[in-house]
Design an enzyme around this catalytic site. Structure first.
Site, short mmCIF file in Angstrom:
data_model
loop_
_atom_site.label_atom_id
_atom_site.label_comp_id
_atom_site.label_asym_id
_atom_site.label_seq_id
_atom_site.Cartn_x
_atom_site.Cartn_y
_atom_site.Cartn_z
N MET A 32 -8.09 0.78 0.37
CA MET A 32 -9.67 0.12 -0.56
C MET A 32 -10.37 0.50 0.93
O MET A 32 -12.03 0.15 0.52
CB MET A 32 -9.42 -1.37 -0.37
CG MET A 32 -9.04 -1.98 -0.64
SD MET A 32 -8.94 -3.77 -1.50
CE MET A 32 -9.16 -4.80 -0.21
N LEU A 35 -12.21 3.52 6.14
CA LEU A 35 -11.59 3.50 6.98
C LEU A 35 -11.89 3.19 8.71
O LEU A 35 -12.33 3.75 8.82
CB LEU A 35 -10.49 4.53 6.99
CG LEU A 35 -10.26 4.84 5.23
CD1 LEU A 35 -9.86 6.38 4.84
CD2 LEU A 35 -9.29 4.20 4.34
N GLY A 38 -7.15 2.30 12.10
CA GLY A 38 -5.78 1.31 11.75
C GLY A 38 -5.37 2.38 10.94
O GLY A 38 -4.25 2.42 10.55
N HIS A 39 -6.50 2.65 8.92
CA HIS A 39 -5.17 3.65 8.48
C HIS A 39 -5.40 5.41 9.54
O HIS A 39 -4.53 4.77 8.48
CB HIS A 39 -6.21 3.20 7.64
CG HIS A 39 -7.34 2.28 6.78
ND1 HIS A 39 -8.83 2.53 6.69
CD2 HIS A 39 -6.41 1.27 6.42
CE1 HIS A 39 -8.69 0.60 6.83
NE2 HIS A 39 -7.64 1.04 5.98
N LYS A 152 -0.68 -5.43 9.74
CA LYS A 152 -1.58 -6.79 10.28
C LYS A 152 -1.64 -7.01 8.85
O LYS A 152 -1.55 -8.52 9.09
CB LYS A 152 -2.94 -6.07 10.16
CG LYS A 152 -4.43 -6.81 10.33
CD LYS A 152 -5.40 -6.67 10.50
CE LYS A 152 -5.80 -6.36 9.34
NZ LYS A 152 -6.44 -7.21 8.65
N GLN A 156 1.47 -8.65 3.24
CA GLN A 156 1.60 -8.51 1.61
C GLN A 156 3.11 -7.40 2.15
O GLN A 156 3.14 -7.08 1.29
CB GLN A 156 -0.06 -7.45 2.12
CG GLN A 156 0.13 -5.82 1.48
CD GLN A 156 -1.39 -5.58 1.70
OE1 GLN A 156 -2.10 -5.40 0.60
NE2 GLN A 156 -1.46 -4.53 2.75
N VAL A 179 -3.36 -2.12 14.90
CA VAL A 179 -4.02 -1.11 16.42
C VAL A 179 -5.05 -1.48 16.15
O VAL A 179 -5.69 -2.67 15.21
CB VAL A 179 -4.63 0.08 15.01
CG1 VAL A 179 -5.25 0.69 16.29
CG2 VAL A 179 -3.45 1.09 15.29
N SER A 188 -9.80 -4.19 11.28
CA SER A 188 -10.07 -4.38 9.70
C SER A 188 -11.34 -4.64 9.28
O SER A 188 -12.37 -3.97 9.77
CB SER A 188 -9.71 -6.21 9.99
OG SER A 188 -9.97 -6.09 8.55
N SER A 189 -11.16 -4.06 8.04
CA SER A 189 -12.50 -2.86 7.85
C SER A 189 -13.62 -4.42 7.50
O SER A 189 -14.94 -4.70 7.62
CB SER A 189 -12.82 -2.71 6.11
OG SER A 189 -11.50 -1.30 6.32
O1 PAF Z 1 -4.19 -3.42 2.53
C1 PAF Z 1 -5.00 -2.49 1.56
O2 PAF Z 1 -6.05 -2.82 2.22
C2 PAF Z 1 -4.77 -3.73 -0.54
O3 PAF Z 1 -4.32 -4.07 -0.19
C3 PAF Z 1 -4.06 -2.53 -1.39
C4 PAF Z 1 -2.59 -1.82 0.17
C5 PAF Z 1 -4.75 -0.86 -0.77
C6 PAF Z 1 -4.16 -3.04 -2.27
O4 PAF Z 1 -5.04 -2.75 -2.76
#
Ligand code: PAF
Length: 288
Positions: A32, A35, A38-39, A152, A156, A179, A188-189
Site C-alpha cells: 500500500m 515503503l 521491510g518492503h 509482520k 494476513q 524487518v 510499519s508505514s
Molecule cells: O499488507 C498490505 O500492505 C496490504 O494488506 C496488501 C497485501 C497490499 C493488500 O492491500
C-alpha cells in the site's frame, strides 16, 4: 531494467504477458506504499528468485473500516519509486481506485472464514475480506509465479496462504521475516503516526514477545501462562494499550491446549493513534 510505473490494469497485463511468453517468471510484491526497509526486503527477495518483479501500490479502500485511516494513509510515490527501483522492481503498478473498482463498490468479494474472524478480525471484522479480495484481483492481474508477504502481518499471511490453497490459485506464497528498527520495533508505514514519546514506548511490544519466548525456553507450554508473561510486560508501559496477546498454532492461529510444534506469539496494541501489531515464531519439540 529501469523501473516502469504503470497505472492501468491492461498495460500491466500486457507487459507481464510479454514477459511470460518470453519464458520469464514473475515475482509479485503487493503493497500500500509509503515503503520502508521491510518492503525493500520483500522486493529484494522477489528480485533474487524471479526474472521480472512487479510491485503494486494501492491503498485498498475495501480493507479499511469507516473509522480507519484510509483518507490520510501516508503516501509518497516519489520516494516509493526510488526504493522500489533500488530494490530490484521492474514494474510498479500504481492503479487508482477508479481503475481497480470502476463503477463503485464491488459485488464480488473473497472471504476466508474462521481464520479471518479471530485476533485482528475481532476488531476489524471486514478487514481480511478486503485484503483477500484485492489480493485475488492483483494475482489475476499479475499472474505471478511467486508472491511475497511480510510476516509482520502474520494473520494476513495465514489468510492468503489458506485462500491460495482453497481456491487452487497457481502462485507460491512466500513469507519473509519481519524487518525491525534498531530498538526492535517492527517496521510499519503506520509508525509514522507515532509522536516521539509513543515511538519510545512502542518497542515494548517486541520486548513482551521476547519475554514470552524466554518463558517457552524455560519450558512453559501452557499458552495462558505465556500470554500472562507478555501481558505483564505491556501493562508496565502506560502509553501502550493492549488489544490482545496470544500464543497460537502457527498454521491455524488457534490457541491450543498445550503449545507444541510451530507456534506464534502475537501482540496487538493501540499506541496513540496507530494500532501496532507484532509477532515472533518458535518451534517447540515435544518432550517424550
Ligand atoms: O499488507 C498490505 O500492505 C496490504 O494488506 C496488501 C497485501 C497490499 C493488500 O492491500
Amino acid at each position: 531494467m529501469a523501473l516502469d510505473i504503470i497505472t492501468t490494469i491492461d498495460e500491466t497485463r500486457r507487459r507481464l504477458d510479454e514477459a511470460r511468453s518470453d519464458g520469464l517468471r514473475v515475482g509479485f510484491v503487493p503493497t500500500m506504499g509509503f515503503l520502508h526497509d521491510g518492503h525493500a526486503s520483500l522486493m529484494r527477495a522477489a528480485a533474487g528468485d524471479n526474472d521480472v518483479v512487479m510491485a503494486s501500490i494501492f491503498v485498498n479502500p475495501l480493507q479499511f473500516a469507516e473509522e480507519e485511516d484510509l483518507d490520510d494513509y501516508p503516501r509518497d510515490l516519489e520516494a516509493d519509486a526510488v526504493l522500489a527501483e533500488e530494490s530490484g522492481v521492474d514494474i510498479l503498478c500504481v492503479p487508482d481506485v477508479e481503475e481497480m473498482y470502476p463503477g463503485g463498490p464491488v459485488l464480488t468479494t473473497v472471504s476466508v472464514e474462521e481464520i479471518s474472524s479471530r485476533w485482528e478480525g475481532a476488531t476489524r471484522p471486514t478487514h481480511f475480506a478486503g485484503v483477500a479480495t484485492v489480493v485475488t484481483k492483483l494475482f489475476n492481474i499479475a499472474g505471478p509465479s511467486r508472491a511475497y508477504f511480510g510476516e509482520k502481518d502474520f494473520q494476513q499471511l495465514a489468510v492468503i496462504r489458506r485462500m491460495v490453497a482453497d481456491l487452487s490459485i497457481p502462485v507460491e506464497v512466500i513469507g519473509c521475516p519481519i524487518v525491525r528498527e534498531q530498538d526492535g520495533l517492527a517496521m510499519s508505514s503506520r509508525n509514522s503516526y507515532l509522536d516521539p514519546e509513543q515511538r519510545a514506548a512502542a518497542p515494548v511490544l517486541r520486548r513482551a514477545l521476547g519475554a514470552g519466548l524466554a518463558a517457552i525456553d524455560h519450558g512453559a507450554t501452557d499458552p495462558v501462562a505465556v500470554v500472562r508473561v507478555m501481558t505483564g510486560f505491556i501493562k508496565e508501559e502506560p502509553l501502550v494499550e493492549l488489544d490482545y496477546a496470544a500464543a497460537v498454532d502457527a498454521a491455524t492461529l488457534e490457541t491450543p491446549d498445550q503449545l507444541t510444534g510451530e507456534i506464534r506469539l502475537m501482540i496487538a496494541a493501540q499506541v496513540g493513534r496507530p494500532r501496532l501489531i507484532d509477532n515472533v515464531g518458535a518451534t517447540i519439540t515435544p518432550t517424550s
